[in-house]
Design a protein around this motif. Sequence first.
Motif, PDB file in Angstrom:
ATOM      1  N   THR A  48       0.843  -1.199   0.000  1.00 18.36           N
ATOM      2  CA  THR A  48       0.000   0.000   0.000  1.00 18.36           C
ATOM      3  C   THR A  48       0.875   1.245   0.000  1.00 18.36           C
ATOM      4  OG1 THR A  48      -0.083   0.167   2.426  1.00 18.36           O
ATOM      5  CG2 THR A  48      -1.766  -1.209   1.346  1.00 18.36           C
ATOM      6  N   LEU A  49       0.250   2.381  -0.291  1.00 20.23           N
ATOM      7  CA  LEU A  49       0.973   3.649  -0.257  1.00 20.23           C
ATOM      8  C   LEU A  49       1.434   3.957   1.164  1.00 20.23           C
ATOM      9  CD1 LEU A  49       1.889   5.973  -2.078  1.00 20.23           C
ATOM     10  CD2 LEU A  49      -0.246   7.153  -1.524  1.00 20.23           C
ATOM     11  N   GLY A  50       0.629   3.576   2.154  1.00 20.20           N
ATOM     12  CA  GLY A  50       1.020   3.777   3.549  1.00 20.20           C
ATOM     13  C   GLY A  50       2.298   3.015   3.893  1.00 20.20           C
ATOM     14  N   GLN A  51       2.430   1.798   3.379  1.00 24.46           N
ATOM     15  CA  GLN A  51       3.654   1.039   3.634  1.00 24.46           C
ATOM     16  C   GLN A  51       4.855   1.697   2.961  1.00 24.46           C
ATOM     17  OE1 GLN A  51       3.689  -3.000   2.201  1.00 24.46           O
ATOM     18  NE2 GLN A  51       5.718  -3.431   3.053  1.00 24.46           N
ATOM     19  N   VAL A  52       4.663   2.187   1.740  1.00 25.18           N
ATOM     20  CA  VAL A  52       5.750   2.875   1.048  1.00 25.18           C
ATOM     21  C   VAL A  52       6.184   4.102   1.847  1.00 25.18           C
ATOM     22  CG1 VAL A  52       6.425   4.060  -1.071  1.00 25.18           C
ATOM     23  CG2 VAL A  52       4.990   2.030  -1.197  1.00 25.18           C
ATOM     24  N   TYR A  53       5.204   4.832   2.397  1.00 24.44           N
ATOM     25  CA  TYR A  53       5.521   5.982   3.242  1.00 24.44           C
ATOM     26  C   TYR A  53       6.326   5.551   4.476  1.00 24.44           C
ATOM     27  CZ  TYR A  53       2.263   9.120   0.758  1.00 24.44           C
ATOM     28  OH  TYR A  53       1.642   9.899  -0.173  1.00 24.44           O
ATOM     29  N   ALA A  54       5.911   4.457   5.113  1.00 26.10           N
ATOM     30  CA  ALA A  54       6.606   3.979   6.313  1.00 26.10           C
ATOM     31  C   ALA A  54       8.040   3.578   5.995  1.00 26.10           C
ATOM     32  CB  ALA A  54       5.846   2.796   6.920  1.00 26.10           C
ATOM     33  N   VAL A  55       8.234   2.912   4.858  1.00 28.76           N
ATOM     34  CA  VAL A  55       9.583   2.530   4.445  1.00 28.76           C
ATOM     35  C   VAL A  55      10.441   3.773   4.226  1.00 28.76           C
ATOM     36  CG1 VAL A  55      10.911   1.523   2.534  1.00 28.76           C
ATOM     37  CG2 VAL A  55       8.935   0.300   3.471  1.00 28.76           C
ATOM     38  N   ALA A  56       9.881   4.782   3.575  1.00 26.30           N
ATOM     39  CA  ALA A  56      10.622   6.020   3.343  1.00 26.30           C
ATOM     40  C   ALA A  56      11.022   6.672   4.659  1.00 26.30           C
ATOM     41  CB  ALA A  56       9.774   6.981   2.509  1.00 26.30           C
ATOM     42  N   LEU A  57      10.100   6.710   5.625  1.00 23.60           N
ATOM     43  CA  LEU A  57      10.373   7.356   6.911  1.00 23.60           C
ATOM     44  C   LEU A  57      11.432   6.598   7.708  1.00 23.60           C
ATOM     45  CD1 LEU A  57       9.464   9.658   8.821  1.00 23.60           C
ATOM     46  CD2 LEU A  57       7.821   8.051   9.811  1.00 23.60           C
ATOM     47  N   LEU A  58      11.321   5.284   7.776  1.00 25.22           N
ATOM     48  CA  LEU A  58      12.246   4.484   8.584  1.00 25.22           C
ATOM     49  C   LEU A  58      13.645   4.442   7.974  1.00 25.22           C
ATOM     50  CD1 LEU A  58       9.897   1.522   9.576  1.00 25.22           C
ATOM     51  CD2 LEU A  58      10.732   3.353  11.061  1.00 25.22           C
ATOM     52  N   THR A  59      13.732   4.299   6.666  1.00 25.54           N
ATOM     53  CA  THR A  59      15.059   4.314   6.046  1.00 25.54           C
ATOM     54  C   THR A  59      15.695   5.697   6.165  1.00 25.54           C
ATOM     55  OG1 THR A  59      14.043   4.734   3.871  1.00 25.54           O
ATOM     56  CG2 THR A  59      14.584   2.445   4.428  1.00 25.54           C
ATOM     57  N   GLY A  60      14.861   6.732   6.143  1.00 27.53           N
ATOM     58  CA  GLY A  60      15.381   8.084   6.344  1.00 27.53           C
ATOM     59  C   GLY A  60      15.941   8.275   7.734  1.00 27.53           C
ATOM     60  N   ALA A  61      15.277   7.707   8.751  1.00 21.43           N
ATOM     61  CA  ALA A  61      15.760   7.814  10.138  1.00 21.43           C
ATOM     62  C   ALA A  61      17.095   7.097  10.297  1.00 21.43           C
ATOM     63  CB  ALA A  61      14.721   7.228  11.090  1.00 21.43           C
ATOM     64  N   ALA A  62      17.220   5.910   9.708  1.00 21.76           N
ATOM     65  CA  ALA A  62      18.486   5.177   9.781  1.00 21.76           C
ATOM     66  C   ALA A  62      19.595   5.930   9.067  1.00 21.76           C
ATOM     67  CB  ALA A  62      18.319   3.786   9.180  1.00 21.76           C
ATOM     68  N   ALA A  63      19.259   6.625   7.985  1.00 23.80           N
ATOM     69  CA  ALA A  63      20.249   7.407   7.255  1.00 23.80           C
ATOM     70  C   ALA A  63      20.800   8.541   8.110  1.00 23.80           C
ATOM     71  CB  ALA A  63      19.640   7.963   5.968  1.00 23.80           C
ATOM     72  N   VAL A  64      19.953   9.148   8.953  1.00 18.07           N
ATOM     73  CA  VAL A  64      20.414  10.215   9.836  1.00 18.07           C
ATOM     74  C   VAL A  64      21.453   9.681  10.819  1.00 18.07           C
ATOM     75  CG1 VAL A  64      19.736  11.894  11.594  1.00 18.07           C
ATOM     76  CG2 VAL A  64      18.256  11.501   9.631  1.00 18.07           C
TER      77      VAL A  64
END
Length: 435
Positions: free
Chosen positions: A111-127
Amino acid sequence: MKGRRTPRPAPGSLWRDRRFVRFWCGQTVSQLGDRISELALPLLAVGALHASANQVAWLTALVWTPNLLGLFLGAWVDHRPGKRRLMLLADLFRAAVLLTLPIAYAFDTVTLGQVYAVALLTGAAAVVFNTAYSSYFAHLVPQTAYVDANSKLSASRSVSFIAGPAIGGGLVQALTAPVAVIADALSFVTSAILVGRTRVDEPANSSQASGPSLLRRAREGLAFVIHEPVMRAGLLCATTVNFFTFLASTGLVVLFADRVLQLSPGAIGLAFGVGATGGLLGAVTAPAITRRIGVGRSIVIGAVLYPAPIALIAAATGPTWARLGILGASEFLSAFGVMLLDVNLNSLQTSMVPDGLRSRVAGAYNTVNYGVRPLGALAGGGLATLVGLRATLVVAAVGGALCVLWLLPSPIPGTRVLGKSPDADAETTREEYRF
């Protein structure tokens, strides 16, 4: 003295430094995977999930939103021993999160919600990875090799922009977007293995059990950025150019190329790949250009050349080959400019930050510099809805080029070579840089 770096002599060539080569290989593979995901995720949202311009903008915004916590994450990372271990764990976490997309796709539940969650979590790990990286890199190579090392790392990043979109476009077309994301997950696993094997002699952290609070450490990092003229001017310039270039983020450019220019995913990937040769050229030639005109002038030129060519995309028209060529030319010039800017500005700033402040300064800097990116992406989505995609691209180009106004009155244009690293220990730094 605490926090002071003991430099090691520069090797005749960084290619003979096994630690650097190992780290470089890991980052090269990881960057290649990132380019595939950067194309696959928007195409997944646009193609399979029928996302609108605003929804694509939200996807880009969520990747960068965790940087708003960079001020505190940087202070936390600075207080932790073993920056290499944090980088390794961040890579493995990103791999695991990305793998949830092809798994969900296999069960027809993505779902689009899952894609959003993946974007947010991978972004946090990148920080976490990036704030630890600042301290790690400073001890991976000597200061005299900063420009050369950044040039080589940027060159591999540029190669990823050449090969990654072309490979990504082909994978998406042949295997679908969620399956293509597997390549990025595997690249993070490779990076984790190589980072784990690349040890550096980091200064001892004597303040893990006690010392200033997290809030105070965060304030010290922010104070250094605000009070140091070069850091302040560099941050204002980078923040401005990032806000405006993210008005025309990769997601919106992909949307524009798909719906307005009517290019296929393979053609879009090809244009991005061909255009990215400008980044490779910029990264490889940056040391020579810097020796000829100086660090500061290279930064000024790169700051203008990075955003200005976005206007070319807005002007694209005519037959398919012309639209494809203009998209590629814009990407070429922009990629050359951003490498010239990044190699020199990153090297200059790395040379100026004391060891005891590196991660928290990176966190404070990235909170503003990267934190503005989701705001730019969201503003771009709203602006594109209001005035259209072409007008949004023009605003991005003009506004981004104005970032140079922050540099001109600063010490940066007059800087020809990197200065010596600050020789203050952590305690002295705390007294000098505080609100």
